[in-house]
Design an enzyme around this catalytic site. Structure first.
Site, PDB file in Angstrom:
ATOM      1  N   TYR A   1       0.818  -1.225   0.000  1.00  0.00           N
ATOM      2  CA  TYR A   1       0.000   0.000   0.000  1.00  0.00           C
ATOM      3  C   TYR A   1       0.851   1.275   0.000  1.00  0.00           C
ATOM      4  CZ  TYR A   1      -3.468  -3.491   1.190  1.00  0.00           C
ATOM      5  OH  TYR A   1      -4.264  -4.614   1.165  1.00  0.00           O
ATOM      6  N   ASP A   2       0.355   2.292  -0.741  1.00  0.00           N
ATOM      7  CA  ASP A   2       0.990   3.616  -0.766  1.00  0.00           C
ATOM      8  C   ASP A   2       0.212   4.611   0.079  1.00  0.00           C
ATOM      9  OD1 ASP A   2       1.339   3.089  -4.331  1.00  0.00           O
ATOM     10  OD2 ASP A   2       2.707   2.538  -2.669  1.00  0.00           O
ATOM     11  N   THR A   3      -1.092   4.333   0.276  1.00  0.00           N
ATOM     12  CA  THR A   3      -1.965   5.266   1.004  1.00  0.00           C
ATOM     13  C   THR A   3      -2.667   4.543   2.145  1.00  0.00           C
ATOM     14  OG1 THR A   3      -2.345   6.523  -1.022  1.00  0.00           O
ATOM     15  CG2 THR A   3      -3.913   6.860   0.766  1.00  0.00           C
TER      16      THR A   3
ATOM     17  N   ARG B   1      -4.142   0.595  -4.202  1.00  0.00           N
ATOM     18  CA  ARG B   1      -2.956   0.569  -3.326  1.00  0.00           C
ATOM     19  C   ARG B   1      -3.240   1.384  -2.061  1.00  0.00           C
ATOM     20  NH1 ARG B   1       1.532  -1.792  -4.515  1.00  0.00           N
ATOM     21  NH2 ARG B   1       2.760  -0.372  -3.192  1.00  0.00           N
TER      22      ARG B   1
END
Ligand code: DEZ
Ligand code: MG
Length: 283
Positions: A9-11, A228
């Site tokens: 994950y980016d967020t 993501r």
């Protein structure tokens, strides 16, 4: 921070009450989780249904509790989502409010005139002369109900009068039935909206999670790839449903004060992708 989450994950969207803190007490591990995600240059957003504070007031609370690097731009409260919707979608300029200073200041920041709200003149029992004075005000375009720890009969009588006008919108910041604080559940904003529904015969539009208005307010200010992104919350019918509706992955924290049975029963409904017994389990 568990590598699995860093890689996938980016967020990260965090619920607040019951996940990061209970009242004025940070939950064990919450500060470290946020710190480590920011250190990994992750996008960290805070999405709360609690309308008692504005984004600026929340940024102060984060700092007071020991969270570092949290700014108003990363915070999305139901008070903000309500203000954005009423001004930018419905072009409302005057509202009667049952709610606290955070809701009032978010509405005023959008240029909406507020009657009621944090006005101390209404923090009193109704008096005999009030019954002749309380009347619908045609200039009131919306009645907004949020969590108000000074909720009383006088405030609901004013709100009911304005809602006699079909042209007056009825909006609830959120309808959470309970409010988790100090290790227990107390009456939530939904309790106040329900009382107003009862005496007005009207049903409010809801702005907070899981409503799309909250996601609209977030997407108007930030960009993220839902594939993501991970929504982390302690409530299935608000946080996890909000994540599912938005196409995000979801993580349920059982440390809220919901009973284990309640959580297990509801998990079948919303099927969170992950379940942990405490936010510290992410470390
Ligand atoms: O009654 C309320 O307003 C809610 O219980 C409370 O605000 C929930 O806040 P959240 O868990 O979304 O931060
Ligand atoms: Mg919560």
């Amino acid at each position: 921070m568990k590598q699995e989450f860093i890689d996938k994950y980016d967020t990260f969207l965090f619920d607040c009450d019951g996940v990061l803190w209970l009242g004025t007490q940070p939950i064990v591990g919450a500060i470290e989780v946020v710190e480590q995600l920011l250190a990994h240059k992750k996008q960290v957003l805070f999405v709360t249904n609690n309308s008692t504070k504005s984004r600026e007031q929340y940024a102060k609370k984060f700092a007071q509790l020991g969270f570092k690097g949290v700014t108003p731009d990363n915070i999305f409260g139901s008070a903000y989502a309500t203000a954005v919707y009423l001004k930018q979608v419905r072009n409302i300029s005057k509202a009667f409010v049952i709610g606290e200073s955070g809701l009032q200041s978010e509405l005023e920041s959008e240029g909406i005139t507020v009657l009621g709200g944090a006005d101390p003149a209404l923090d009193r029992p109704i008096a005999p002369e009030d019954y002749d004075q309380i009347r619908p005000d045609p200039t009131i375009e919306a009645v907004v109900s949020g969590l108000d720890h000074k909720f009383n009969y006088l405030k609901i009588a004013h709100a009911q009068a304005h809602l006699e006008q079909d042209s007056t919108l009825f909006v609830a910041t959120n309808i959470d039935s309970t409010f988790p604080t100090n290790g227990r559940l107390f009456p939530g904003a939904g309790t106040i909206a329900a009382a107003l529904s009862c005496c007005s015969g009207r049903t409010p539009m809801t702005m907070g999670k899981p409503s799309p208005q909250m996601m609209d307010a977030i997407k108007a200010k930030t960009h993220f790839d839902p594939n993501r992104a991970l929504m982390i919350g302690d409530r299935l019918n608000t946080d996890i449903e909000f994540g599912n509706e938005g196409g995000l992955s979801t993580l349920l924290v059982l440390s809220g004060v919901a009973t284990k049975e309640q959580a297990e029963a509801a998990v079948e409904l919303q099927k969170p992708d992950y379940i942990v017994s405490s936010i510290a389990d992410l470390l």
